[in-house]
Scaffold this motif. Sequence first.
Motif, PDB file in Angstrom:
ATOM      1  N   PRO A 239       0.830  -1.213   0.000  1.00 27.20           N
ATOM      2  CA  PRO A 239       0.000   0.000   0.000  1.00 27.20           C
ATOM      3  C   PRO A 239       0.862   1.261   0.000  1.00 27.20           C
ATOM      4  N   PRO A 240       0.313   2.374  -0.445  1.00 33.21           N
ATOM      5  CA  PRO A 240       1.077   3.633  -0.496  1.00 33.21           C
ATOM      6  C   PRO A 240       1.539   4.071   0.895  1.00 33.21           C
ATOM      7  N   LEU A 241       2.617   4.854   0.909  1.00 34.79           N
ATOM      8  CA  LEU A 241       3.147   5.418   2.148  1.00 34.79           C
ATOM      9  C   LEU A 241       2.707   6.857   2.359  1.00 34.79           C
ATOM     10  N   ALA A 242       2.220   7.498   1.343  1.00 30.07           N
ATOM     11  CA  ALA A 242       1.813   8.907   1.395  1.00 30.07           C
ATOM     12  C   ALA A 242       0.553   9.055   0.550  1.00 30.07           C
ATOM     13  N   PRO A 243      -0.241  10.102   0.835  1.00 30.55           N
ATOM     14  CA  PRO A 243       0.044  11.317   1.602  1.00 30.55           C
ATOM     15  C   PRO A 243      -0.065  11.135   3.117  1.00 30.55           C
ATOM     16  N   VAL A 244       0.791  11.881   3.824  1.00 25.45           N
ATOM     17  CA  VAL A 244       0.844  11.829   5.277  1.00 25.45           C
ATOM     18  C   VAL A 244       0.257  13.118   5.840  1.00 25.45           C
ATOM     19  N   PRO A 245      -0.877  13.047   6.522  1.00 21.89           N
ATOM     20  CA  PRO A 245      -1.489  14.270   7.058  1.00 21.89           C
ATOM     21  C   PRO A 245      -0.769  14.722   8.331  1.00 21.89           C
ATOM     22  N   PRO A 246      -0.955  15.972   8.727  1.00 21.06           N
ATOM     23  CA  PRO A 246      -0.380  16.419  10.007  1.00 21.06           C
ATOM     24  C   PRO A 246      -1.069  15.716  11.176  1.00 21.06           C
ATOM     25  N   LEU A 247      -0.382  15.627  12.295  1.00 22.93           N
ATOM     26  CA  LEU A 247      -0.977  15.019  13.487  1.00 22.93           C
ATOM     27  C   LEU A 247      -2.269  15.730  13.835  1.00 22.93           C
ATOM     28  N   GLY A 248      -3.227  14.944  14.228  1.00 26.29           N
ATOM     29  CA  GLY A 248      -4.541  15.486  14.553  1.00 26.29           C
ATOM     30  C   GLY A 248      -5.509  15.443  13.384  1.00 26.29           C
ATOM     31  N   VAL A 249      -4.993  15.068  12.199  1.00 28.76           N
ATOM     32  CA  VAL A 249      -5.842  14.981  11.004  1.00 28.76           C
ATOM     33  C   VAL A 249      -5.749  13.554  10.451  1.00 28.76           C
ATOM     34  N   ALA A 250      -6.895  12.966  10.167  1.00 32.08           N
ATOM     35  CA  ALA A 250      -6.929  11.627   9.596  1.00 32.08           C
ATOM     36  C   ALA A 250      -7.138  11.698   8.092  1.00 32.08           C
ATOM     37  N   ASN A 251      -6.689  10.669   7.385  1.00 33.92           N
ATOM     38  CA  ASN A 251      -7.004  10.537   5.953  1.00 33.92           C
ATOM     39  C   ASN A 251      -7.142   9.067   5.615  1.00 33.92           C
ATOM     40  N   CYS A 252      -7.022   8.716   4.343  1.00 31.09           N
ATOM     41  CA  CYS A 252      -7.254   7.339   3.913  1.00 31.09           C
ATOM     42  C   CYS A 252      -6.130   6.392   4.323  1.00 31.09           C
ATOM     43  N   LEU A 253      -5.005   6.913   4.794  1.00 28.50           N
ATOM     44  CA  LEU A 253      -3.859   6.089   5.156  1.00 28.50           C
ATOM     45  C   LEU A 253      -3.528   6.102   6.642  1.00 28.50           C
ATOM     46  N   PHE A 254      -3.881   7.196   7.336  1.00 24.24           N
ATOM     47  CA  PHE A 254      -3.468   7.362   8.721  1.00 24.24           C
ATOM     48  C   PHE A 254      -4.633   7.821   9.591  1.00 24.24           C
ATOM     49  N   THR A 255      -4.552   7.415  10.871  1.00 31.42           N
ATOM     50  CA  THR A 255      -5.495   7.929  11.852  1.00 31.42           C
ATOM     51  C   THR A 255      -5.033   9.319  12.293  1.00 31.42           C
ATOM     52  N   SER A 256      -5.870  10.004  13.064  1.00 31.11           N
ATOM     53  CA  SER A 256      -5.497  11.332  13.550  1.00 31.11           C
ATOM     54  C   SER A 256      -4.332  11.266  14.525  1.00 31.11           C
ATOM     55  N   ASN A 257      -4.064  10.076  15.069  1.00 28.26           N
ATOM     56  CA  ASN A 257      -2.919   9.904  15.969  1.00 28.26           C
ATOM     57  C   ASN A 257      -1.634   9.578  15.216  1.00 28.26           C
ATOM     58  N   GLY A 258      -1.722   9.469  13.888  1.00 27.09           N
ATOM     59  CA  GLY A 258      -0.531   9.154  13.109  1.00 27.09           C
ATOM     60  C   GLY A 258      -0.304   7.671  12.880  1.00 27.09           C
ATOM     61  N   ASP A 259      -1.239   6.823  13.312  1.00 25.56           N
ATOM     62  CA  ASP A 259      -1.094   5.380  13.101  1.00 25.56           C
ATOM     63  C   ASP A 259      -1.536   5.010  11.689  1.00 25.56           C
ATOM     64  N   ARG A 260      -0.780   4.085  11.076  1.00 21.28           N
ATOM     65  CA  ARG A 260      -1.130   3.636   9.722  1.00 21.28           C
ATOM     66  C   ARG A 260      -2.353   2.744   9.754  1.00 21.28           C
TER      67      ARG A 260
END
Length: 354
Positions: A239-260
């Motif tokens: 799976p892709p490694l990016a895009p990486v959102p800033p901490l506190g923001v979730a997207n399709c790859l990371f939780t708001s805590n920065g977990d994949r």
Amino acid sequence: MNSHAMNSHAMNNAAGFSLVELIVATAIMLTVSGGAFALLGDGLGRSALWNETADLHQRARVALDVVASELSQAGAGAAGGPLGGFFPPVEPRRRGSLMSASAVTIRHVPDMAPVSTLAADLMPADPVARIAIHSGCRLGVEACGFAAGMDVVLFDGGGNWDLGTILGVAGDIVTVADVIGPRSITYGAGAQIVQIIETTLFSDAAERQLRRQQPGSAALPVVDNVIDLQLSYFGDPLPPLAPVPPLGVANCLFTSNGDRLAHPTLPADHGGLAALPLSMLQDGPFCGTGDQSYDLDLLRIRSIRATVRVQSGVAALRGQDPRLFAQPGTASVMERMIPDAILSVEMTPANLQR
């Protein structure tokens, strides 16, 4: 021989050929002439056939070269890196249309493109963006080199992006009109703005043409009698490694805590890459927001195979066999037929690699 006999013989010679001799000579002449005209007609016919065959294969090569040239530029980015780390450089569709194997939209940042960041937040309905004037901006030009009529992309690190066209510039102010649909998010100060080239290539079945289209413009013909364009996609099994959102923001790859988030590893069934059927490129999970949301698997794309099929434009040179002719013609003699030309190329654009 007396003088009377000699005069009689001379008169017979002066009388010319007999009727039988004339008939024989005429028959020989007609036979030779018929053969000559047959050879001439055959030669002329073959010459036209050769010319049309050469033209057919030339058009097929041009069509494939156009597709390959556009694909080779996919993903070229600015200082922040290839575009695939932020949003999809390649999409198998036309703008506003469903996914299709016969269309592809390609995005890249051209060489020497103006690039900057927002100096203030840009609200969804606000067309006026204030940009940062930095050391990399060209001297003596307004707005860091951005100019009216230029297509630009706004994007952040979280996978959000929007395409726009510049209406005007003044100092550090850029006025932007949305191209696709209204922006649905606020781009914060620090979000990037950069010139972009977006090109769509597709086969127009009704017009039998390869066509090219850019945002806000009509689709223009590139090559005639292109009856099919088929694109296949292959991607990273991981799976892709990016895009990486800033901490506190979730997207399709990371939780708001920065977990994949967990996403599947695909089987490598194509020389270390995974086949990506169209169904996989539109079933989610989705990144981005609003009209610019996109399937996460689009960011896996590493290689694209393009196949073009080109036919003779002369129906009298196309036969009935569907294996040779996608659109049958009226030819009945194999020696007077020109089968469709089918050419393929597989591209691995440098800026699509991990």
